[in-house]
Design an enzyme around this catalytic site. Structure first.
Site, short mmCIF file in Angstrom:
data_model
loop_
_atom_site.label_atom_id
_atom_site.label_comp_id
_atom_site.label_asym_id
_atom_site.label_seq_id
_atom_site.Cartn_x
_atom_site.Cartn_y
_atom_site.Cartn_z
CG ASP A 8 -2.08 0.93 1.10
OD1 ASP A 8 -2.10 1.73 0.13
OD2 ASP A 8 -2.97 0.89 1.96
CD GLU A 103 -5.28 -1.59 -0.93
OE1 GLU A 103 -5.57 -2.34 0.02
OE2 GLU A 103 -6.00 -0.64 -1.29
#
Length: 463
Positions: A8, A103
């Site tokens: 992320d 992500e």
């Protein structure tokens, strides 16, 4: 083996803006819709200290952090960085599952390191996995100047929870057998699928921590939440998750939508905006090489009630005329009394081919004939009315180039003036100049690469 990696990027949109604009580094930056109804997309960590967070109304963000830099999104720049990062992930494994621009999940065991991990065994493999993830984070920073948080675990559930614990700019490993211990003290909202409504149901019977869910047992959760949801919550509370990493998940639909500064009251204006949205939607269809059978219209009215209407065609199409005419028909079914706050146009039931629609071809031919007739009519008419030149609008954060001063970005505009700071990702903090909004030497431009050698995507994102 904890070989599932969740990556992320940290405060991605805001971090890209800080990397691209030297004058904003270390300062609060807020990216999102800047109108009266805009919401925050991403806030830098400097802005988060003031309480600003994603999905917050932009008006509230301005009150909390009035001295921040408020910028509109530059999705071409974000995609440029995303493609580079996803490329680095695919060097680690063919099984990369992107969740968004910033992500993704990766199954390291299925990549080139798989044999080494198997040979290392359960004792030494975690150390090797951590080293792989650390090298990945270093590569991302070297190539983009940005930071990423990484979680490593035996499942997607635990890897994502680990990356949340790692934020910002960290790495957390949850070893096999430690899942329950990690989850136990977390609030129930930490589990995917446990939203405010489910949390309220659980809280009423005293279930506030994940450990409480495990202790309650499957039967009680099924009784409280229903068979499917209760079973899923119980399994997650015990760390069970056997979902595989699925590469390049296929989109189920393509859609675009806009929220308007002022509610639309005129049906003609609504139809005009539908045409604009359809053009954007079709460009996305063409970019993905897809077509679709079902046209979907989304309307959010002045009172926030949201309606959707859909129509399924005889065959898949990517024809703008067909989609626009269908969306217009759907709009005529909706009562717009009181005003329209948001419109969206989408296409679902996607296919990899397009069956030519003879009715669309006939409609296109008819429109071409009408246009040709109009051109002939204008030629025999008297002197045409003067053309009013459209005033250009500049968005805060937008990339621009000046013929004399070179590349820069828009700091703000108003009352016929636009203020530009001339700097690039590799330059020192740049100087600020102000121009007339219609200055012919000032033009929009593409984003500057964050690092030398970064390759720009061929097409701009239409968002």
């Amino acid at each position: 083996m904890p070989s599932i990696l969740h990556l992320d990027m940290d405060a991605f949109f805001a971090a890209v803006e800080q990397a691209a604009k030297p004058s904003l580094r270390g300062k609060p930056v807020i990216v999102g819709g800047l109108g009266g109804r805009g919401v925050v997309s991403t806030a830098s960590y400097e802005a988060r200290k003031f309480g600003v967070h994603s999905a917050m109304p932009m008006a509230q963000a301005r009150r909390l952090c009035p001295n921040a830099a408020f910028l509109t999104g530059r999705f071409e720049a974000y995609r440029q960085v995303s493609e580079l990062v996803m490329g680095l992930l695919r060097e680690l494994s063919p099984l990369v599952e992107p969740l968004s621009l910033d992500e993704a999940f990766v199954d390291l065991e299925e990549g080139p390191y798989g044999p080494s991990l198997a040979a290392a065994g359960p004792v030494a493999a975690p150390e090797l996995i951590v080293a792989i993830a650390a090298d990945l984070r270093a590569d991302i920073t070297e190539r983009t100047g940005l930071t990423a948080s990484v979680g490593l675990a035996t499942s997607k559930l635990m890897a994502k929870i680990a990356s949340e614990q790692a934020k910002p700019d960290g790495l957390v490993l949850v070893e096999a057998g430690q899942e329950r211990a990690v989850l136990a003290t977390m609030p129930v909202r930490a589990l995917p699928g446990v939203g405010p409504a489910t949390e309220q149901v659980l809280r009423r019977v005293g279930l506030e921590k994940v450990a409480d869910l495990t202790a309650a047992g499957e039967a009680e959760l099924v009784q409280l939440l229903g068979r499917s949801h209760g079973l899923g919550v119980f399994q997650m509370s015990t760390g069970q998750d056997d979902r595989p990493v699925v590469p390049d998940r296929d989109a189920k639909s393509v859609s675009v939508e806009d929220t308007f500064e002022v509610d639309l009251l005129d049906r003609g204006r609504v139809l005009q905006e539908i045409d604009v949205l359809t053009a954007r939607c079709v460009r996305r269809l063409h970019a993905s090489g897809r077509s679709g059978r079902t046209v979907v219209l989304k309307v959010r009215r002045f009172d926030f009630s949201t309606l959707t209407r859909s129509e399924t065609l005889r065959a898949p199409t990517d024809d703008e005329t067909v989609i626009a005419e269908t969306a217009r028909r759907l709009a005529l079914q909706v009562d717009i009394t009181g005003g329209v706050r948001l419109l969206g146009v989408g296409v679902s039931q996607l296919a990899d081919f397009t069956q030519e629609d003879l009715f669309a071809q006939a409609e296109q031919a008819e429109r071409a004939e009408r246009a040709a007739a109009q051109e002939v009519l204008e030629e025999v008419m008297a002197e045409p009315a003067p053309v009013v030149e459209e005033i250009r609008h500049w968005r805060p954060g937008q990339d621009v180039t000046h013929a004399q001063l070179g590349p820069g970005w828009v700091q703000g505009s108003g009352v016929g003036r636009v203020t530009v700071r001339f700097e690039t990702p590799q330059s020192e903090i740049g100087r600020v100049r102000t121009f007339a909004v219609d200055d012919p030497e000032l033009t929009p431009s593409r984003p500057q690469p964050l690092r030398p050698g970064m390759v720009l995507p061929d097409e701009e994102d239409e968002d």
